[in-house]
Design a protein around this motif. Structure first.
Motif, PDB file in Angstrom:
ATOM      1  N   TRP A 150       0.714  -1.110   0.145  1.00  0.00           N
ATOM      2  CA  TRP A 150       0.036   0.133   0.014  1.00  0.00           C
ATOM      3  C   TRP A 150       0.714   1.192  -0.110  1.00  0.00           C
ATOM      4  N   GLN A 167      -1.593   3.265  -3.524  1.00  0.00           N
ATOM      5  CA  GLN A 167      -2.840   3.438  -3.379  1.00  0.00           C
ATOM      6  C   GLN A 167      -3.288   5.108  -3.366  1.00  0.00           C
ATOM      7  N   ALA A 204      -5.146   9.549   1.256  1.00  0.00           N
ATOM      8  CA  ALA A 204      -5.759   8.906   2.378  1.00  0.00           C
ATOM      9  C   ALA A 204      -6.680  10.388   2.505  1.00  0.00           C
ATOM     10  N   GLN A 256      -4.000   3.923   4.695  1.00  0.00           N
ATOM     11  CA  GLN A 256      -3.968   2.912   3.492  1.00  0.00           C
ATOM     12  C   GLN A 256      -3.651   1.398   3.714  1.00  0.00           C
ATOM     13  N   ALA A 258      -7.153   0.242   4.792  1.00  0.00           N
ATOM     14  CA  ALA A 258      -7.815   0.164   3.478  1.00  0.00           C
ATOM     15  C   ALA A 258      -7.668  -1.287   2.652  1.00  0.00           C
ATOM     16  N   GLU A 285     -10.637  -3.447   1.924  1.00  0.00           N
ATOM     17  CA  GLU A 285     -11.069  -3.659   0.515  1.00  0.00           C
ATOM     18  C   GLU A 285     -11.037  -5.168  -0.056  1.00  0.00           C
ATOM     19  N   GLU A 314     -11.800   4.617   8.061  1.00  0.00           N
ATOM     20  CA  GLU A 314     -11.512   4.046   6.737  1.00  0.00           C
ATOM     21  C   GLU A 314     -12.620   3.327   6.595  1.00  0.00           C
ATOM     22  N   LEU A 358     -15.495   3.632   3.577  1.00  0.00           N
ATOM     23  CA  LEU A 358     -15.816   2.623   2.461  1.00  0.00           C
ATOM     24  C   LEU A 358     -17.174   1.845   2.714  1.00  0.00           C
ATOM     25  N   GLN A 412     -18.914  10.133   0.674  1.00  0.00           N
ATOM     26  CA  GLN A 412     -18.141   9.680   1.570  1.00  0.00           C
ATOM     27  C   GLN A 412     -18.968  10.163   3.020  1.00  0.00           C
TER      28      GLN A 412
END
Ligand SMILES: C[S@@+](CC[C@H](N)C(=O)[O-])C[C@H]1O[C@@H](n2cnc3c(N)ncnc32)[C@H](O)[C@@H]1O
Length: 411
Positions: free
Chosen positions: A44, A48, A51, A66, A69, A73, A95, A99, A249
């Protein structure tokens, strides 16, 4: 319409493919009779996206968004529950909220929830401005402790007025999302190393020094606290925090925040989390007393009416590896109970004792004993050039940031 959020869930075979894509196997760790491949690479960071600015709340030993994440993910779907038992400033849960995942945060330090929860219901700048304008900031208020080495008298008076206002709102149970946001931002601005903070120049905001040490710093730098406009600085920080946030978001965070839970338990005893509830845990425990959370946080605790000594006593700090293993062994048992079958744990242990102690190898048997299968150790390496400015001297130093993450599956 909301755009699709990443929605993948890996089996351990997919995990190996994924890790091979970004890194290579350097060796194999054998623990409790099982072999675990250790991968190294840049999984990452630079690859990536940036942030979110919403993470920019300082906290000792926090990890990069990251990192969280990457696992969120690849191991979860929107709507799954993501957990952090040592949540700190809330990097994992923020985070996960961004998401579109559900979240549970736990940290025995009460400051953790206070810094994380408000960021799930992000206010408009104007709402914060309007609320701040209604708080009476009289110019003659003194703190109940000596903070004159940190603050100009007028700044001190504003901080005391703000503290009294927030205490009152909490006591009468009418503290709302904007008050909580202001409390978080003020806590973050209390002391630091630039004019963006309420204090005179001192250590960065996550490491408050003692009053006598600050007097020495002032003497050495021949400095006196100057007046800081606390309202202006809180608005500026609010703007910084929300500057990169998209409407999508904000909506995802808001939805996630509706069911979010913020616990203040010892990570070994989280009975309020049901069995088999968690799809993924991403966490980083305290490392063998490298950080003294209680003394670092005394000023933040004072502002929030928290007993720093008491909070500090609950925090796991030990320099004994054997003691650390006993505590973490119990944490793994609890993680096994609350993880769902097929769920994952990413346990970050960083570098300790200048890399001479490989905590990742210590952690493998602890998780296996609790019932997990250990699938991989991931070492993320990122080169950096660090510009530090300590006591007015600028240094450009190159180095490597290393994170060691042990990945377990409840198979
Ligand atoms: C390395 S920090 C985690 C930082 C976090 N990953 C972040 O990005 O902000 C470890 C955290 O564990 C908390 N902690 C220490 N002992 C604990 C315990 N026994 N139970 C729960 N939390 C604990 C500390 O208060 C601290 O916030």
């Amino acid at each position: 319409m909301m755009s699709a959020v990443p929605a993948r869930s890996e089996s351990h075979n997919d995990l190996a493919v994924l890790l091979h894509r970004y890194g290579t196997v350097v060796d194999t760790v054998v623990a409790s009779g099982i072999s675990v491949p250790r991968f190294t690479g840049e999984f990452w960071t630079s690859r990536q996206r940036q942030a979110s600015s919403l993470h920019e709340i300082s906290y000792r030993a926090c990890f990069k968004p990251q990192l969280a994440a990457f696992f969120i993910e690849h191991f979860t779907q929107p709507g799954d529950t993501v957990y952090d038992p040592f949540s700190g400033r809330g990097t994992t849960v923020i985070e996960a909220g961004l998401l579109g995942r559900n979240v549970i945060a736990n940290d025995v330090n009460p400051l953790s929830a206070l810094l994380s929860r408000p960021r799930f219901v992000v206010p408009e700048l104007d709402e914060v401005r309007e609320r701040l304008s209604r708080i009476p900031m009289r110019a003659d208020r003194r703190a109940d402790i000596d903070v004159s080495m940190f603050y100009h008298r007028r700044t001190e008076s504003e901080i005391v007025a703000l503290k009294a206002y927030l205490d009152r709102r909490r006591r009468y149970r009418n503290e709302d999302r904007i008050d909580r946001w202001i409390r978080m931002v003020a806590t973050n601005r209390l002391s630091g190393h630039s004019p963006g903070f309420f204090s005179v120049y001192t250590l960065p905001p996550n490491q408050a020094v003692t009053q006598s040490r600050q007097r020495l710093i002032n003497k050495r730098l021949r400095q006196k606290p100057e007046y800081r406009d606390t309202r202006k600085l809180m608005l500026r920080k609010t703007h910084q925090l929300i500057r990169s946030l998209t409407l999508e978001q904000s909506v995802r965070l808001h939805m996630s925040g509706k069911h979010a839970r913020f616990l203040t338990n010892d990570a070994r005893h989280t009975g309020r989390i049901p069995d088999n509830a968690v799809a993924l845990t991403v966490t980083s425990p305290p490392f063998l007393n490298m950080v003294d959370y209680a003394s670092d946080n005394w000023l933040r605790c004072w502002f929030n009416g928290i007993d720093a000594e008491k909070a500090g006593r609950s925090i796991t700090t030990t320099s004994s590896l054997a003691e650390w293993e006993v505590v973490m062994g119990s944490v793994f048992q609890e993680l096994f109970r609350i993880s769902r079958p097929g769920g994952w744990v990413a346990f970050e242990v960083g570098e300790v004792r200048k890399g001479n102690l490989r905590l990742d190898e210590v952690v493998v048997p602890l998780g296996v004993k609790a019932g997990f299968a250990c699938r991989a150790i991931v070492i993320n390496q990122q080169s950096f050039t660090k510009t530090s400015n300590i006591w007015g001297v600028r240094n450009n130093r190159g180095g490597t940031n290393t994170n060691r993450i042990v990945v377990f599956e409840k198979s």
